[in-house]
Scaffold this motif. Sequence first.
Motif, PDB file in Angstrom:
ATOM      1  N   SER A   1       0.876  -1.112   0.117  1.00 44.93           N
ATOM      2  CA  SER A   1       0.136   0.162   0.079  1.00 44.93           C
ATOM      3  C   SER A   1       0.762   1.303  -0.068  1.00 44.93           C
ATOM      4  O   SER A   1       0.474   2.205  -0.578  1.00 44.93           O
ATOM      5  CB  SER A   1      -0.788   0.020   1.254  1.00 44.93           C
ATOM      6  OG  SER A   1      -1.709  -0.951   1.030  1.00 44.93           O
ATOM      7  N   VAL A   2       1.891   1.344   0.795  1.00 42.22           N
ATOM      8  CA  VAL A   2       2.857   2.466   0.692  1.00 42.22           C
ATOM      9  C   VAL A   2       3.607   2.537  -0.310  1.00 42.22           C
ATOM     10  O   VAL A   2       3.595   3.680  -1.048  1.00 42.22           O
ATOM     11  CB  VAL A   2       3.575   2.157   1.926  1.00 42.22           C
ATOM     12  CG1 VAL A   2       4.841   3.343   1.986  1.00 42.22           C
ATOM     13  CG2 VAL A   2       3.198   2.347   3.226  1.00 42.22           C
ATOM     14  N   ALA A   3       4.101   1.523  -0.943  1.00 43.60           N
ATOM     15  CA  ALA A   3       4.634   1.529  -2.322  1.00 43.60           C
ATOM     16  C   ALA A   3       3.532   2.091  -3.368  1.00 43.60           C
ATOM     17  O   ALA A   3       4.031   2.874  -4.297  1.00 43.60           O
ATOM     18  CB  ALA A   3       5.247   0.126  -2.974  1.00 43.60           C
ATOM     19  N   LEU A   4       2.484   1.515  -3.270  1.00 49.64           N
ATOM     20  CA  LEU A   4       1.441   2.063  -4.422  1.00 49.64           C
ATOM     21  C   LEU A   4       1.110   3.596  -4.168  1.00 49.64           C
ATOM     22  O   LEU A   4       1.022   4.155  -5.078  1.00 49.64           O
ATOM     23  CB  LEU A   4       0.055   1.180  -4.280  1.00 49.64           C
ATOM     24  CG  LEU A   4      -0.860   1.639  -5.178  1.00 49.64           C
ATOM     25  CD1 LEU A   4      -0.581   1.247  -6.767  1.00 49.64           C
ATOM     26  CD2 LEU A   4      -2.286   0.918  -4.862  1.00 49.64           C
ATOM     27  N   ALA A   5       1.130   3.856  -3.101  1.00 48.24           N
ATOM     28  CA  ALA A   5       0.699   5.261  -2.811  1.00 48.24           C
ATOM     29  C   ALA A   5       1.923   6.227  -3.199  1.00 48.24           C
ATOM     30  O   ALA A   5       1.661   7.227  -3.837  1.00 48.24           O
ATOM     31  CB  ALA A   5       0.528   5.436  -1.136  1.00 48.24           C
ATOM     32  N   ILE A   6       3.183   5.643  -3.255  1.00 49.09           N
ATOM     33  CA  ILE A   6       4.458   6.546  -3.516  1.00 49.09           C
ATOM     34  C   ILE A   6       4.271   6.627  -5.252  1.00 49.09           C
ATOM     35  O   ILE A   6       4.466   7.525  -5.717  1.00 49.09           O
ATOM     36  CB  ILE A   6       5.602   5.950  -3.360  1.00 49.09           C
ATOM     37  CG1 ILE A   6       5.697   6.167  -1.712  1.00 49.09           C
ATOM     38  CG2 ILE A   6       6.744   6.582  -3.922  1.00 49.09           C
ATOM     39  CD1 ILE A   6       6.877   5.487  -0.902  1.00 49.09           C
TER      40      ILE A   6
ATOM     41  N   ALA B   1      -5.730   8.181  -3.001  1.00 50.38           N
ATOM     42  CA  ALA B   1      -6.050   7.085  -3.877  1.00 50.38           C
ATOM     43  C   ALA B   1      -6.035   6.023  -3.242  1.00 50.38           C
ATOM     44  O   ALA B   1      -7.052   4.990  -3.377  1.00 50.38           O
ATOM     45  CB  ALA B   1      -5.267   7.253  -4.914  1.00 50.38           C
ATOM     46  N   VAL B   2      -4.846   5.626  -2.541  1.00 52.61           N
ATOM     47  CA  VAL B   2      -4.809   4.239  -1.882  1.00 52.61           C
ATOM     48  C   VAL B   2      -5.959   4.192  -0.752  1.00 52.61           C
ATOM     49  O   VAL B   2      -6.632   2.968  -0.719  1.00 52.61           O
ATOM     50  CB  VAL B   2      -3.578   3.930  -1.327  1.00 52.61           C
ATOM     51  CG1 VAL B   2      -3.326   2.898  -0.381  1.00 52.61           C
ATOM     52  CG2 VAL B   2      -2.236   3.782  -2.339  1.00 52.61           C
ATOM     53  N   GLY B   3      -6.206   5.101   0.093  1.00 47.13           N
ATOM     54  CA  GLY B   3      -7.205   5.098   1.030  1.00 47.13           C
ATOM     55  C   GLY B   3      -8.566   4.942   0.366  1.00 47.13           C
ATOM     56  O   GLY B   3      -9.310   4.188   0.817  1.00 47.13           O
ATOM     57  N   GLY B   4      -8.692   5.573  -0.710  1.00 47.68           N
ATOM     58  CA  GLY B   4     -10.112   5.429  -1.544  1.00 47.68           C
ATOM     59  C   GLY B   4     -10.343   3.764  -2.061  1.00 47.68           C
ATOM     60  O   GLY B   4     -11.315   3.204  -1.827  1.00 47.68           O
ATOM     61  N   ILE B   5      -9.265   3.295  -2.357  1.00 41.62           N
ATOM     62  CA  ILE B   5      -9.303   1.782  -2.894  1.00 41.62           C
ATOM     63  C   ILE B   5      -9.647   1.144  -1.852  1.00 41.62           C
ATOM     64  O   ILE B   5     -10.518   0.039  -1.958  1.00 41.62           O
ATOM     65  CB  ILE B   5      -7.987   1.470  -3.655  1.00 41.62           C
ATOM     66  CG1 ILE B   5      -7.760   2.186  -4.977  1.00 41.62           C
ATOM     67  CG2 ILE B   5      -7.959  -0.009  -3.831  1.00 41.62           C
ATOM     68  CD1 ILE B   5      -6.310   1.918  -5.424  1.00 41.62           C
ATOM     69  N   PHE B   6      -8.981   0.892  -0.509  1.00 41.67           N
ATOM     70  CA  PHE B   6      -9.395   0.393   0.458  1.00 41.67           C
ATOM     71  C   PHE B   6     -10.889   0.525   1.041  1.00 41.67           C
ATOM     72  O   PHE B   6     -11.608  -0.394   1.316  1.00 41.67           O
ATOM     73  CB  PHE B   6      -8.449   0.449   1.665  1.00 41.67           C
ATOM     74  CG  PHE B   6      -7.050  -0.109   1.363  1.00 41.67           C
ATOM     75  CD1 PHE B   6      -7.131  -1.494   1.418  1.00 41.67           C
ATOM     76  CD2 PHE B   6      -5.835   0.455   1.398  1.00 41.67           C
ATOM     77  CE1 PHE B   6      -5.988  -2.160   1.335  1.00 41.67           C
ATOM     78  CE2 PHE B   6      -4.638  -0.224   1.509  1.00 41.67           C
ATOM     79  CZ  PHE B   6      -4.750  -1.481   1.257  1.00 41.67           C
TER      80      PHE B   6
END
Length: 115
Positions: free
Chosen positions: A62-67, A82-87
């Motif tokens: 998740s951190v890598a995708l967010a970066i 965006a990653v928070g929205g995906i989750f």
Amino acid sequence: MSIFESLNNSSDSGVDKGKKYVNATYEYYKLKAFHTLTVSFSTISKLLVIGGLILIGLMFSSVALAIVLGDFFESVALGYLAVGGIFFVLGIFIFLGRKQLDKSIIRIMSNKFSK
């Protein structure tokens, strides 16, 4: 007197067989409880270990995708959003399908207990 002795022997034999049956039944249920507890403890242990490792992997991913998304959007905050929205969307889908998940779990557990 032989009739009374015969009845006494028969009743003693019946009592002995009844005691053996009760003892065998007690040992069976004791073994069955041990088996059920062992399988449950083993399943919970595996779930905790495997689930913990998957959770750690998911956090790093998740951190890598967010970066990566932050680089794409040219804003790190938007990447994390965006990653928070995906989750959040995944959580909504799981919430909507919770009854199907409950049915699957009940079906699996009923198969285990019927054996």
